[in-house]
Design a protein around this motif. Sequence first.
Motif, short mmCIF file in Angstrom:
data_model
loop_
_atom_site.label_atom_id
_atom_site.label_comp_id
_atom_site.label_asym_id
_atom_site.label_seq_id
_atom_site.Cartn_x
_atom_site.Cartn_y
_atom_site.Cartn_z
N THR A 199 -42.03 38.19 -178.23
CA THR A 199 -41.88 36.80 -177.81
C THR A 199 -41.09 35.99 -178.84
O THR A 199 -40.16 35.26 -178.50
N VAL A 200 -41.46 36.14 -180.10
CA VAL A 200 -40.82 35.34 -181.15
C VAL A 200 -39.41 35.86 -181.44
O VAL A 200 -38.46 35.08 -181.61
N ILE A 201 -39.25 37.18 -181.49
CA ILE A 201 -37.92 37.75 -181.74
C ILE A 201 -36.96 37.36 -180.62
O ILE A 201 -35.80 37.01 -180.86
N GLY A 202 -37.45 37.41 -179.38
CA GLY A 202 -36.61 37.03 -178.25
C GLY A 202 -36.18 35.57 -178.33
O GLY A 202 -35.02 35.24 -178.04
N ALA A 203 -37.11 34.68 -178.70
CA ALA A 203 -36.79 33.26 -178.82
C ALA A 203 -35.79 33.02 -179.94
O ALA A 203 -34.86 32.22 -179.81
N MET A 204 -35.95 33.73 -181.06
CA MET A 204 -35.00 33.57 -182.17
C MET A 204 -33.63 34.12 -181.81
O MET A 204 -32.60 33.56 -182.19
N SER A 205 -33.61 35.20 -181.06
CA SER A 205 -32.33 35.77 -180.64
C SER A 205 -31.60 34.81 -179.71
O SER A 205 -30.37 34.71 -179.75
N ARG A 206 -32.37 34.10 -178.89
CA ARG A 206 -31.76 33.16 -177.95
C ARG A 206 -30.98 32.06 -178.67
O ARG A 206 -29.94 31.62 -178.20
N VAL A 207 -31.49 31.62 -179.82
CA VAL A 207 -30.80 30.57 -180.58
C VAL A 207 -30.02 31.16 -181.76
O VAL A 207 -29.60 30.43 -182.66
N ARG A 208 -29.87 32.48 -181.75
CA ARG A 208 -29.05 33.22 -182.74
C ARG A 208 -29.55 33.08 -184.17
O ARG A 208 -28.76 33.06 -185.13
N LYS A 209 -30.86 32.98 -184.34
CA LYS A 209 -31.43 33.03 -185.69
C LYS A 209 -31.67 34.50 -186.02
O LYS A 209 -32.81 34.98 -186.08
N THR A 210 -30.57 35.19 -186.24
CA THR A 210 -30.63 36.65 -186.32
C THR A 210 -31.28 37.16 -187.61
O THR A 210 -31.94 38.21 -187.59
N ALA A 211 -31.11 36.46 -188.72
CA ALA A 211 -31.70 36.93 -189.98
C ALA A 211 -33.22 36.96 -189.87
O ALA A 211 -33.87 37.95 -190.25
N GLU A 212 -33.80 35.86 -189.34
CA GLU A 212 -35.25 35.81 -189.18
C GLU A 212 -35.74 36.84 -188.17
O GLU A 212 -36.78 37.47 -188.35
N ALA A 213 -34.96 37.02 -187.10
CA ALA A 213 -35.35 37.99 -186.07
C ALA A 213 -35.34 39.41 -186.61
O ALA A 213 -36.23 40.22 -186.31
N GLN A 214 -34.34 39.73 -187.43
CA GLN A 214 -34.28 41.07 -188.03
C GLN A 214 -35.47 41.32 -188.95
O GLN A 214 -36.05 42.41 -188.96
#
Length: 345
Positions: free
Chosen positions: A210-225
């Motif tokens: 859920t959180v990774i998907g939301a971060m990916s949506r707004v391109r916060k890729t460093a946090e998502a990784q």
Amino acid sequence: MVIRATVQHRFLLHFRPFLSQCPSAHSVSSLQNLGQVVREEVEAKNYVKIPDLFISLESCQNSNPFSFFSSFPQNVQVQIVDEILQSFIPIRPRSKPQLAYSYLLSYTLQSSHPFPLALAILQRTLRSGCLPVLQTRVLLSSAWLERRCLSQSVDDILLQMQTIGYTPDCGTCNYLLSSLCAVDQLPEAVKVLNGMGGAGCIPDSNSYGTVIGAMSRVRKTAEAQDLLKQMVVQYGLTPGQGILVKLLAALRANREIWNAVEIIEFLEKEGNSVGFESYELVIEGCLEKCEYVLAAKVATGMTERGFIPYIAVRQKIIEGLCSFLNDIAGRSSHGLWQSNAARGS
């Protein structure tokens, strides 16, 4: 409070079309107030009759039928709501109390003391197979953030459920996570994710997804990784292919293709499977950046795992490699010619 009032109005409007389709043979008379009838059943402890009362539209258009709870002391409210929730468990079909759950949750979230009672109602709602209406996400997020502003930790708020006889679980926390992500409260969602363990709720793949998907949506890729690596290394979880595709797509959109390749290599090293779509997405990102050698490397790893790239993709890789090698050969020949010319002079 203005925001809460607006959400409550939308909450009530949401149910009008649904309620208008319900049979009216046993509906509450328009001369009666549904809240008063519900109160009478509560006082008589006829809780199992409450779901049947919500088939009347006229008497609940402009107010929550559980508003009378505000006249009760907090400890009495908790006791009554707990009794209501327990009485709903054996009701069949399990979806029958859905409206009652939703109005009860809406009232509690807008009360002066929403937690931990709202989390208990939410838990019972989800365990019954029902989903709260969409506006609940806004109310839940608002109430949660207000409580967190009082410097209460995530695990403290969750563990308060135990004081009223309930235990925090992953399903309840996951709904909270999705609610926070739905209103773009990603930093708070990460805090909840990291605080779940302290309340005895070990995050699962859906929690991280859920959180990774939301971060990916707004391109916060460093946090998502970072979260993806955390879920794999710390908890031994496998990211869903859908979430992985979202993250890789965000990395490709950010032109961080080397990071995308690193993610695939990391997952392979950890023994996690990577789907065909993920490989193809990364290869296409490599080709967009003219990283033909890198594309060939990913395609080789993809083939070793039983996936064959599309023919058009294979052709682009070959053409790109040929062009790359020709450029190297051309530069080498030019350098050799210049060297020879220098010696001749």
